[in-house]
Design a protein around this motif. Sequence first.
Motif, short mmCIF file in Angstrom:
data_model
loop_
_atom_site.label_atom_id
_atom_site.label_comp_id
_atom_site.label_asym_id
_atom_site.label_seq_id
_atom_site.Cartn_x
_atom_site.Cartn_y
_atom_site.Cartn_z
N SER A 1 0.85 -1.19 0.00
CA SER A 1 0.00 0.00 0.00
C SER A 1 0.88 1.25 0.00
N ASP A 2 0.28 2.40 -0.28
CA ASP A 2 1.05 3.64 -0.29
C ASP A 2 1.66 3.92 1.08
N ILE A 3 0.94 3.61 2.13
CA ILE A 3 1.47 3.84 3.49
C ILE A 3 2.63 2.90 3.76
N GLU A 4 2.47 1.63 3.39
CA GLU A 4 3.56 0.66 3.60
C GLU A 4 4.79 1.04 2.79
N TRP A 5 4.59 1.51 1.56
CA TRP A 5 5.73 1.90 0.72
C TRP A 5 6.45 3.13 1.30
N ALA A 6 5.68 4.12 1.75
CA ALA A 6 6.29 5.32 2.33
C ALA A 6 7.09 4.97 3.58
N ARG A 7 6.56 4.07 4.40
CA ARG A 7 7.28 3.66 5.60
C ARG A 7 8.55 2.89 5.24
N LEU A 8 8.47 2.04 4.17
CA LEU A 8 9.65 1.29 3.74
C LEU A 8 10.74 2.23 3.24
N VAL A 9 10.37 3.24 2.47
CA VAL A 9 11.35 4.21 1.95
C VAL A 9 12.02 4.94 3.10
N ALA A 10 11.24 5.34 4.10
CA ALA A 10 11.80 6.05 5.24
C ALA A 10 12.74 5.16 6.06
N ASP A 11 12.32 3.91 6.28
CA ASP A 11 13.15 3.00 7.09
C ASP A 11 14.42 2.58 6.36
N ASN A 12 14.39 2.59 5.03
CA ASN A 12 15.52 2.08 4.24
C ASN A 12 16.36 3.23 3.64
N ARG A 13 16.35 4.39 4.30
CA ARG A 13 17.02 5.55 3.72
C ARG A 13 18.52 5.30 3.55
#
Length: 401
Positions: free
Chosen positions: A21-33
């Motif tokens: 989902s968009d929320i899951e993807w945004a969280r993944l991008v933030a966690d994997n910076r």
Amino acid sequence: MHNNLIYLTDHRGKVDATQLSDIEWARLVADNRDSTRRRLVKCAWCWDEDDVTHWMKTYSRNNGARVISHQPGESADHPYQALESDEHKAYCDRVERVGVAEGFRARREARADDGRTRSDVLLVGARHVSYEMQHSPFKQGYGAKERTRRSLAAKRDAVAWHTDSSIIADGARVAMLRSNPARLPQIENPRYQLRILGGYRKVLVWDCTVREGHRCPKGRYAGCGATHVDAQPSAITLDDFIRQAPAGLVLPVQPLDRLGFWTTTQDYEIWVDHFGEASRPGGSGAEPRRQSEQQADGHSRRTAAKDHAPVVPQQRTDRPQAVTNIPDELIKLERSAEDARGKLVGLDGEAYAGQWKAWRTAAEEFQAAVTEYAARRDVSMSRPEVEQAAKKAVRHPEPDS
């Protein structure tokens, strides 16, 4: 999205990034910076194929497109690949098991030299058959027709697409086998028969007269007197198809067309002999339309009167000779094959497998004898005509006068 299959080390395992989902993807991008230090996302393709760990970068473009990429200089991007479900894996396991038991070589996830063309299971016998199971809708630009072209160019003899969804089969745009829907325990059960409901057909040849009982493709209710060739759905199980396809006993007709189908070797020869080279794998022509698409129910009174007038078929010199001219040996071999096929009814398990091999042996002996007889200089009939005449003598004997 390229590199869509990834492993997440936070206990989520292998996932398809396009399904987040968009929320899951945004969280993944933030966690994997800081991807190389964070070590959260690694390439599933590199890990599954080469046991190599590559930590992936994740970010979004200005237009919102999701991007997963290797570190600079590590590896090239991989094409989109669907995540394998438990049912998909079970189907491939079953195909591999049946193929190996029949004596073929089976390779899972077999890739061609270009690295882009793969097969769910590549079965190698007399022919190289690429088995592809499709559970989910095709991605744009990565559909069945494009993948089939690449597979044929990679020296696969045929691509056997299979699905248990009528929606996917109707939208595939290629010849596709459709089986009855099955749950995971049924797919894993070797005694459960997965029956092919579409994509496998029997070729019919008939003289267009009232006596034959077929509707005229030209709309003539009394028949037009010509010889027609068409196909109708026939029955086969997925296991029997896998036993026959690598041996060259079933072949695809017009595989790059949605109305394409698989049929027996002898029916394939009749079809190609009638409709030409465009029906072969890789042919460029379109397959002739089905009878049902050519029917016209409405006629003017003058046309209707003409159509109901009896038509006397013209005598043709290129039709098969009388059945009495077919050698008795051919008729005996065909009768033996038909008897062996009839004994398959009601059998299961090892008894079915043993009788199936007996039927295949008898059918091969008949086909070899037909080929040898048709090659003689004193025989004017073509091979399909010899075969059809012998089968008609056995299956539709004329009453004694």
